[in-house]
Design an enzyme around this catalytic site. Structure first.
Site: not given
Length: 294
Positions: A11, A36, A60, A125
């Site tokens: 990320g 995972d 995330a 979210y």
């Protein structure tokens, strides 16, 4: 030698953390499919194999709109998994650093949010990230939660790269001016994280347990996406490549999305400065530094 386990190496933030954490010890950096987070039950065994002194979770589920149709998956990754990691960190006396979001707020306050303001997420979210905060806090131990906002870098199609790309393709850009927050350069956030770990010297878990809690850590100041885009265009080191002739303000209602966004979710970070002695520069300085470094 200190061993650091980093979740989410691919990320925006995780990529920067790999670099900044490397000076502090042996870094084991992982991401999907190696591990995972949608299968939280797989995490304790994995963590025990590595036996880290410090765990940093930069992973995330971040697709805000898609989370509306996948709330259970978002919850497993953003709430259940951090809770499991935090429990395992406490069990093994490891320090745990976890990142959350300004989207835990509804955006109706109209001024900078502080840590004690009541969360009220308005999308799936945000609800999943709040669930993660609560799970980490419930586990206790040596943990830090950093709420941050509008994280960007020159990687992976974030807002800055999109604006620069659009400016090279279109003559007119329309950007919303009714969403306001605190843009945060991923590299600055990663460097502040490494600084905290370095402060712990030989006993990071003891140092972090003493400071344990939830803190805001974001670029200083507040700005709308429209004003941010204008700054990006002005600070672009290759302005001669731009085709854009007009940057126009727009309203969020003109760009309907599955998930609602908070209108004003800028963060006050004074508690991080007072308690942890860390401070991120203003968003303007950070954007300029990032573009100049490219």
């Amino acid at each position: 030698m200190r061993r650091l386990l980093l979740f989410g190496k691919n990320g925006q933030l995780g990529w920067e953390l790999q670099r900044t954490l490397a000076t502090l010890g042996e870094v084991i950096a992982v991401d999907y499919p190696e591990i995972d987070l949608a299968r939280p039950e797989s995490l304790p065994g994995f963590i025990r194999q590595i036996s880290p002194h410090v765990i940093v979770n930069a992973a995330a589920y971040t697709n805000v709109d898609q989370a509306e149709s996948e709330p259970d998956l978002a919850w497993r990754i953003n709430a259940d998994a951090p809770g499991v990691i935090a429990e395992e960190a406490r069990r093994s006396n490891a320090a745990f650093i976890h990142f959350s979001t300004d989207y835990v707020f509804d955006g109706e306050k109209g001024s900078l949010y502080i840590e004690n303001d009541s969360p009220n997420p308005i999308n799936a979210y945000g609800r999943s990230k709040l669930g993660g905060e609560q799970a980490v806090e419930a586990a206790g131990g040596a943990y830090l939660i950093f709420r941050t906002s509008w994280v960007y870098s020159l990687r992976q199609g974030g807002f800055v790269t999109k604006v620069l790309q659009w400016a090279r393709e279109r003559e007119t850009l329309r950007i919303v001016d009714d969403q306001i927050s605190s843009p945060t350069w991923a590299r600055m956030l990663a460097e502040a994280t490494a600084q905290i770990i370095a402060e712990g010297r030989e006993d990071v878990p003891a140092f972090i347990e003493e400071k344990a809690g939830l803190y805001h850590l974001a670029g200083a100041g507040a700005v709308s996406r429209y004003e941010w885009a204008r700054a990006i265009l002005e600070l672009d080191p290759r302005r001669e490549e731009q085709k854009v002739k007009a940057l126009l303000p727009a309203k969020s209602s003109e760009f309907p999305t599955p998930a609602r966004r908070p209108r004003y979710s800028a963060l006050s970070c004074s508690m991080s400065t007072q308690s942890l002695n860390i401070y991120l520069p203003s968003w303007e300085i950070s954007v300029k530094m990032m573009l100049d470094s490219n």
